[in-house]
Design an enzyme around this catalytic site. Structure first.
Site, short mmCIF file in Angstrom:
data_model
loop_
_atom_site.label_atom_id
_atom_site.label_comp_id
_atom_site.label_asym_id
_atom_site.label_seq_id
_atom_site.Cartn_x
_atom_site.Cartn_y
_atom_site.Cartn_z
N ASP A 43 0.83 -1.21 0.00
CA ASP A 43 0.00 0.00 0.00
C ASP A 43 0.86 1.25 0.00
O ASP A 43 0.74 2.11 0.87
CB ASP A 43 -0.92 0.04 1.23
CG ASP A 43 -1.69 -1.25 1.45
OD1 ASP A 43 -2.12 -1.84 0.45
OD2 ASP A 43 -1.86 -1.65 2.61
N ILE A 167 -11.32 3.23 5.63
CA ILE A 167 -9.90 2.91 5.45
C ILE A 167 -9.47 3.39 4.06
O ILE A 167 -10.27 3.91 3.29
CB ILE A 167 -9.61 1.40 5.62
CG1 ILE A 167 -10.23 0.58 4.48
CG2 ILE A 167 -10.09 0.90 6.96
CD1 ILE A 167 -9.74 -0.86 4.45
N GLU A 221 -11.31 -0.93 -3.71
CA GLU A 221 -10.64 -0.18 -2.64
C GLU A 221 -9.47 0.62 -3.22
O GLU A 221 -9.30 0.72 -4.43
CB GLU A 221 -10.14 -1.13 -1.55
CG GLU A 221 -9.29 -2.26 -2.07
CD GLU A 221 -9.20 -3.43 -1.10
OE1 GLU A 221 -9.92 -3.43 -0.09
OE2 GLU A 221 -8.41 -4.34 -1.35
#
Length: 341
Positions: A43, A167, A221
């Protein structure tokens, strides 16, 4: 989801001077740089600062307090491990979740003037009791990337029963002086809230929860947004993350005339109805690319992401690519480095 178990591994392969590659169609494109050094990250977020480059990523589970990981580079090609950000998680994290999670997830770096804003996620796998936190730094440097940070607390939270998951944050400021926070994973997809541009916290004058993209509860996401010309481009990750060589993550994009949407893909399918144009999927040893974020270096728009390296047992590695804008106004990524097919 930007919430993987990340164990320390040795890096292999990095960012370099752009060469020319050839797509299957025969059109010449810049090749994604071959990165070198310590590349083990998940990430990733990347920021060019005065004395080099700083990258951050999800913490290692149960190691160093699970705090965010740091990498630095002088040239954007050769990367060095710079440890972790602090020895413990902020006190508000354990209070919000009822326990301290194994690690913090999915940081994003944003710079306004001399201040660097660091947003990150606190959660546990498969739950949407989550929070997005903020730290600020008045003088971030590649020489000492872990120094100078102040905790600004919780920005925004979700709880069990909500239709979203707080998130995978990403901040974008628009030309009209406003600031926005995109976020979300699974549940009802990618959302957005308005921020106070100076404090970096929620805008008390605008409590609207905007909806940007959804797969009806499916895997979507890692939102990030860049403006190019008159459009805003929303990058997301589809499918399975965090499973090493079994990961099926892939990078998708859509665009809109407004930062708050509606976003559609190249075929005109709304991203709120599962739309998305694929930019990159697994190929060769570059498996499960995703967790992407756009950044600017020398006026050039780029994308940073992680992939799972088949040649390294599925370890998560750093990679970057220029964003190549076509005559139709849509981006593509550079060809993968040589020897990856």
């Amino acid at each position: 989801m930007k919430r993987s178990v990340l164990l320390p591994v040795l890096g292999a392969a990095t960012l370099g001077v752009l060469a020319l590659g050839v797509q299957a169609s025969g059109a010449a494109l810049p090749v994604q740089p071959t990165l070198k050094g310590d590349l083990d990250i998940h990430d990733p977020t990347l920021l060019k600062v005065a004395d080099g480059y700083v990258a951050m990523g999800t913490g290692f589970e149960g190691i160093d307090g699970g705090t965010l990981r740091l990498k630095t580079s002088k040239d954007g090609v050769n990367w060095t491990d710079a440890g972790h950000l602090g020895d413990h998680q902020p006190a508000w994290v354990g209070k919000l979740l009822g326990q301290e999670p194994p690690n913090l997830w999915a940081p994003t770096l944003f710079q306004k003037g001399k201040t660097t804003y660091l947003y990150f996620a606190a959660s546990t796998f498969g739950k949407n009791t989550s929070g997005i936190g903020l730290m600020t730094n008045p003088a971030l440097s590649a020489a000492k990337p872990g120094v100078g940070w102040s905790d600004r607390g919780l920005v925004f939270a979700s709880k069990r029963g909500d239709t979203f998951n707080a998130i995978d944050p990403y901040r974008i400021d628009t030309a009209d002086g406003r600031a926005w926070l995109a976020f979300g994973s699974f549940w009802d997809g990618i959302k957005m809230r308005s921020l106070d541009p100076q404090t970096g916290l929620l805008n008390k004058q605008n409590a609207t929860l905007y909806s940007l993209a959804s797969r009806g509860g499916g895997a979507i996401e890692a939102a990030s947004i860049v403006q190019h010309g008159r459009f805003f481009y929303l990058f997301v990750s589809f499918d399975r993350c965090c499973a090493g060589v079994s990961s099926t993550y892939r990078i998708m994009v859509g665009r809109s005339g407004a930062v708050t949407g509606p976003y559609t893909d190249k075929s005109g399918v709304p991203m709120m109805k599962g739309g998305g144009t694929q930019l990159q999927a697994g190929q060769g040893r570059f498996l499960g690319p995703g967790g992407q974020e756009n950044y600017t270096d020398g006026g050039i728009q780029n994308l940073v992401y992680h992939y799972y390296d088949q040649d390294a047992g599925g370890a998560s590695m750093l990679q970057t690519s220029p964003l190549i804008w076509g005559a139709d106004g849509w981006p593509t990524l550079g060809a993968l480095p040589e020897g990856t097919s």
